[in-house]
Write an enzyme that holds these catalytic residues in place. Structure first.
Site, PDB file in Angstrom:
ATOM      1  N   ARG A   1       0.790  -1.434  -0.206  1.00 23.40           N
ATOM      2  CA  ARG A   1      -0.284   0.249  -0.205  1.00 23.40           C
ATOM      3  C   ARG A   1       1.242   1.310  -0.243  1.00 23.40           C
ATOM      4  O   ARG A   1       0.283   2.300   0.115  1.00 23.40           O
ATOM      5  CB  ARG A   1      -0.645   0.109   1.170  1.00 23.40           C
ATOM      6  CG  ARG A   1      -1.837  -1.408   1.700  1.00 23.40           C
ATOM      7  CD  ARG A   1      -2.101  -0.775   2.547  1.00 23.40           C
ATOM      8  NE  ARG A   1      -2.774  -0.240   2.440  1.00 23.40           N
ATOM      9  CZ  ARG A   1      -5.181   0.136   2.104  1.00 23.40           C
ATOM     10  NH1 ARG A   1      -5.604  -1.071   1.781  1.00 23.40           N
ATOM     11  NH2 ARG A   1      -5.533   1.234   1.460  1.00 23.40           N
TER      12      ARG A   1
ATOM     13  N   TYR B   1       0.705   4.343  -2.378  1.00 18.19           N
ATOM     14  CA  TYR B   1      -0.709   5.271  -1.877  1.00 18.19           C
ATOM     15  C   TYR B   1      -0.173   5.916  -1.049  1.00 18.19           C
ATOM     16  O   TYR B   1      -0.172   7.471  -0.367  1.00 18.19           O
ATOM     17  CB  TYR B   1      -1.671   4.281  -2.775  1.00 18.19           C
ATOM     18  CG  TYR B   1      -3.072   5.196  -2.145  1.00 18.19           C
ATOM     19  CD1 TYR B   1      -3.687   6.297  -2.980  1.00 18.19           C
ATOM     20  CD2 TYR B   1      -3.424   5.850  -0.576  1.00 18.19           C
ATOM     21  CE1 TYR B   1      -4.123   6.898  -2.999  1.00 18.19           C
ATOM     22  CE2 TYR B   1      -4.544   6.607  -0.788  1.00 18.19           C
ATOM     23  CZ  TYR B   1      -4.978   7.068  -2.103  1.00 18.19           C
ATOM     24  OH  TYR B   1      -6.186   8.079  -1.816  1.00 18.19           O
TER      25      TYR B   1
ATOM     26  N   LYS C   1       1.112  10.316  -0.368  1.00 17.12           N
ATOM     27  CA  LYS C   1       0.518  11.059  -0.426  1.00 17.12           C
ATOM     28  C   LYS C   1       0.882  12.608   1.218  1.00 17.12           C
ATOM     29  O   LYS C   1       0.805  13.123   0.662  1.00 17.12           O
ATOM     30  CB  LYS C   1      -1.653  10.746   0.766  1.00 17.12           C
ATOM     31  CG  LYS C   1      -2.054  10.231  -0.213  1.00 17.12           C
ATOM     32  CD  LYS C   1      -2.554  10.677  -1.612  1.00 17.12           C
ATOM     33  CE  LYS C   1      -3.634  10.642  -1.897  1.00 17.12           C
ATOM     34  NZ  LYS C   1      -4.333  12.091  -3.211  1.00 17.12           N
TER      35      LYS C   1
END
Length: 336
Positions: free
Chosen positions: A162, A165, A169
């Protein structure tokens, strides 16, 4: 425009009141325009042009998505000359199934794309930039920090399926800080918490459209893992009110949680509530292990403290889970 979308956009319009005047005869750029949030924002802007603004007041919309103009490339020469009053950057590869297939592109969108948008804002003298981060930057907070405030410093792994992502951010937020601090770019950052709504791609793998699709097509629905991972879910119409409140604000360099204060629901409870509310005839739900195409190290809890945004703008979310789910189901049933 479907009945559900008309009702939703009318709700947003009524709660923004006179602040809508800010959009008259403006140029507004929306990136990620074919994604869930981009489509929802464009739906509202088009509603204003069609239902509320005369010809002289029309919003000039610049809608950008990967198929049209990749934000990972410099933008100034590819966009028509002239001032861009507002930029709303909701570009991102948010669906786990999609970013597992394109991890490097997911990182590029967060870093190169964000940097290019901030550079464009300087060149085009933009009044306000709205940047979409994610609640994923918090990782899994300890129990003493749930609900989670903006000041909480989360921990996110840099070495997992993950990370493209989540870490992306974090980079987006740091770029916003640097450009605001060093170059006075008028930017604010949002951290959405599990927004859902009728303009989600029904095939994108997230739980609400997945459940609606299963029920509408008469298929069974699978809850992944133990089904005990919990979230609070916010219907997107409430969130869009906050989006535009922040866009029109004259305070910059801020971070806001956007979400719902409703009870935390596990994936299994979401399935139970959804099937109780809709009562489908030929669909049921069950728990199964994570499939290979879905990241299995997702955070176990996600619940925002939204006291900052409520205090700043005086708006409380109006849609509970039942109302939001029914709206999604009705819209999906009208377009499938």
């Amino acid at each position: 425009m479907s009945k559900v979308l008309l009702q939703d956009n009318s709700h947003i319009y009524s709660h923004l009141g006179n602040k809508i005047e800010n959009l008259k005869n403006c140029r507004v750029m929306v990136t990620g325009s074919k994604g869930f949030l981009g489509r929802t924002i464009l739906s509202f802007l088009n509603f204003l042009n069609k239902e509320k603004f005369n010809k002289k007041e029309q919003i000039k919309i610049i809608a950008i998505d990967y198929d049209d103009n990749d934000i990972c490339n410099p933008l100034n020469e590819t966009i028509e000359e002239g001032k861009i009053d507002y930029i709303i950057n909701c570009a991102g590869i948010a669906s786990p199934k999609k970013y597992l297939k394109k991890p490097l592109k997911t990182l590029d969108v967060s870093y190169l794309g964000t940097k290019n948008i901030l550079e464009l804002a300087i060149l085009r003298k933009t009044k306000s930039v709205l940047m979409f981060s994610s609640s994923e930057v918090y990782g899994t907070p300890d129990k003493d920090n749930i609900p989670t405030k903006e000041e909480y410093v989360g921990s996110v792994t840099t070495f997992g399926n993950r990370s493209c992502y989540d870490i992306g951010k974090n980079v987006l937020e740091t770029l916003c800080y640097v450009y605001h601090d060093a170059y006075k770019v008028p930017v604010n950052v949002l951290r959405p918490f599990n927004l859902y709504g009728p303009l989600m791609d029904i095939n994108d793998g997230r739980i609400i459209p997945n459940i609606c699709k299963a029920m509408l097509e008469g298929n069974d629905f699978s809850v992944y893992g133990t089904g005990k991972q919990t979230r609070t879910y916010c219907y997107v119409t409430d969130a869009v009110v906050y989006f535009f409140e922040i866009l029109f604000s004259q305070k910059f360099g801020e971070i806001f949680n956007v979400g719902s204060e409703d009870e935390e629901l596990s994936a299994l409870e979401i399935a139970e509530k959804s099937y109780t509310i809709i009562k489908p005839d030929n669909s049921k739900y069950f728990v199964k292990p994570y499939p290979n195409e879905y990241p299995n190290n997702e955070p176990q809890r996600r619940c925002p403290d939204i006291s900052k945004i409520k205090k700043e703008f005086g708006y409380d979310p109006k849609y509970d889970f039942e109302r939001g789910l029914i709206s999604c189901y009705q819209h999906f049933s009208s377009v499938l």
